[in-house]
Design an enzyme around this catalytic site. Structure first.
Site, PDB file in Angstrom:
ATOM      1  N   LEU A  58       0.826  -1.202   0.000  1.00  8.58           N
ATOM      2  CA  LEU A  58       0.000   0.000   0.000  1.00  8.58           C
ATOM      3  C   LEU A  58       0.862   1.254   0.000  1.00  8.58           C
ATOM      4  O   LEU A  58       2.028   1.225   0.387  1.00  8.58           O
ATOM      5  CB  LEU A  58      -0.929   0.001   1.219  1.00  8.58           C
ATOM      6  CG  LEU A  58      -1.934  -1.152   1.281  1.00  8.58           C
ATOM      7  CD1 LEU A  58      -2.742  -1.084   2.570  1.00  8.58           C
ATOM      8  CD2 LEU A  58      -2.849  -1.138   0.070  1.00  8.58           C
ATOM      9  N   CYS A  59       0.262   2.354  -0.430  1.00  7.59           N
ATOM     10  CA  CYS A  59       0.901   3.659  -0.467  1.00  7.59           C
ATOM     11  C   CYS A  59       1.577   3.949   0.875  1.00  7.59           C
ATOM     12  O   CYS A  59       0.977   3.685   1.915  1.00  7.59           O
ATOM     13  CB  CYS A  59      -0.160   4.716  -0.760  1.00  7.59           C
ATOM     14  SG  CYS A  59       0.431   6.394  -0.750  1.00  7.59           S
ATOM     15  N   PRO A  60       2.797   4.400   0.858  1.00  3.64           N
ATOM     16  CA  PRO A  60       3.633   4.837  -0.255  1.00  3.64           C
ATOM     17  C   PRO A  60       4.650   3.776  -0.715  1.00  3.64           C
ATOM     18  O   PRO A  60       5.545   4.086  -1.480  1.00  3.64           O
ATOM     19  CB  PRO A  60       4.368   6.035   0.324  1.00  3.64           C
ATOM     20  CG  PRO A  60       4.635   5.617   1.747  1.00  3.64           C
ATOM     21  CD  PRO A  60       3.378   4.830   2.143  1.00  3.64           C
ATOM     22  N   ASP A 109      -2.484  -1.306  -5.616  1.00  4.60           N
ATOM     23  CA  ASP A 109      -2.944  -0.274  -4.689  1.00  4.60           C
ATOM     24  C   ASP A 109      -3.729   0.777  -5.483  1.00  4.60           C
ATOM     25  O   ASP A 109      -3.202   1.340  -6.441  1.00  4.60           O
ATOM     26  CB  ASP A 109      -1.738   0.374  -4.013  1.00  4.60           C
ATOM     27  CG  ASP A 109      -2.101   1.492  -3.066  1.00  4.60           C
ATOM     28  OD1 ASP A 109      -3.305   1.648  -2.748  1.00  4.60           O
ATOM     29  OD2 ASP A 109      -1.195   2.225  -2.623  1.00  4.60           O
ATOM     30  N   ASP A 116      -0.238   8.213  -7.456  1.00  7.00           N
ATOM     31  CA  ASP A 116       1.138   8.251  -6.971  1.00  7.00           C
ATOM     32  C   ASP A 116       2.199   8.019  -8.041  1.00  7.00           C
ATOM     33  O   ASP A 116       3.207   8.723  -8.079  1.00  7.00           O
ATOM     34  CB  ASP A 116       1.344   7.206  -5.863  1.00  7.00           C
ATOM     35  CG  ASP A 116       0.541   7.501  -4.621  1.00  7.00           C
ATOM     36  OD1 ASP A 116       0.054   8.643  -4.473  1.00  7.00           O
ATOM     37  OD2 ASP A 116       0.391   6.589  -3.789  1.00  7.00           O
TER      38      ASP A 116
END
Length: 73
Positions: free
Chosen positions: A11-13, A38, A44
């Protein structure tokens, strides 16, 4: 030469952070294929490429997995 990075399940980041680390080790012009699932990656990854000076060559989606093609700037 093309390199692959499987960031599925991250998941981010984390997908972008791992891509940054992998791209750092590549020579300019080399290509990284990044696989993500994600939902935040659609924002992103393009932003990361623009900010870091890399070229987002393209992307494709298959189900929840998006495969990004990034050329190191």
């Amino acid at each position: 030469m093309t390199h692959e990075l499987d960031a599925i399940g991250l998941l981010c980041p984390l997908p972008v952070l791992k891509a940054r680390k992998r791209l750092h080790a590549l020579a300019p012009g080399e290509v990284l294929t990044l696989m993500t699932d994600d939902p935040a990656a659609v924002i992103d990854v393009p932003h990361f490429c623009a900010e870091a000076g890399h070229v987002l060559v393209g992307h494709s989606a298959e189900g929840k997995v998006i495969t990004w093609t990034i050329r190191k700037g």
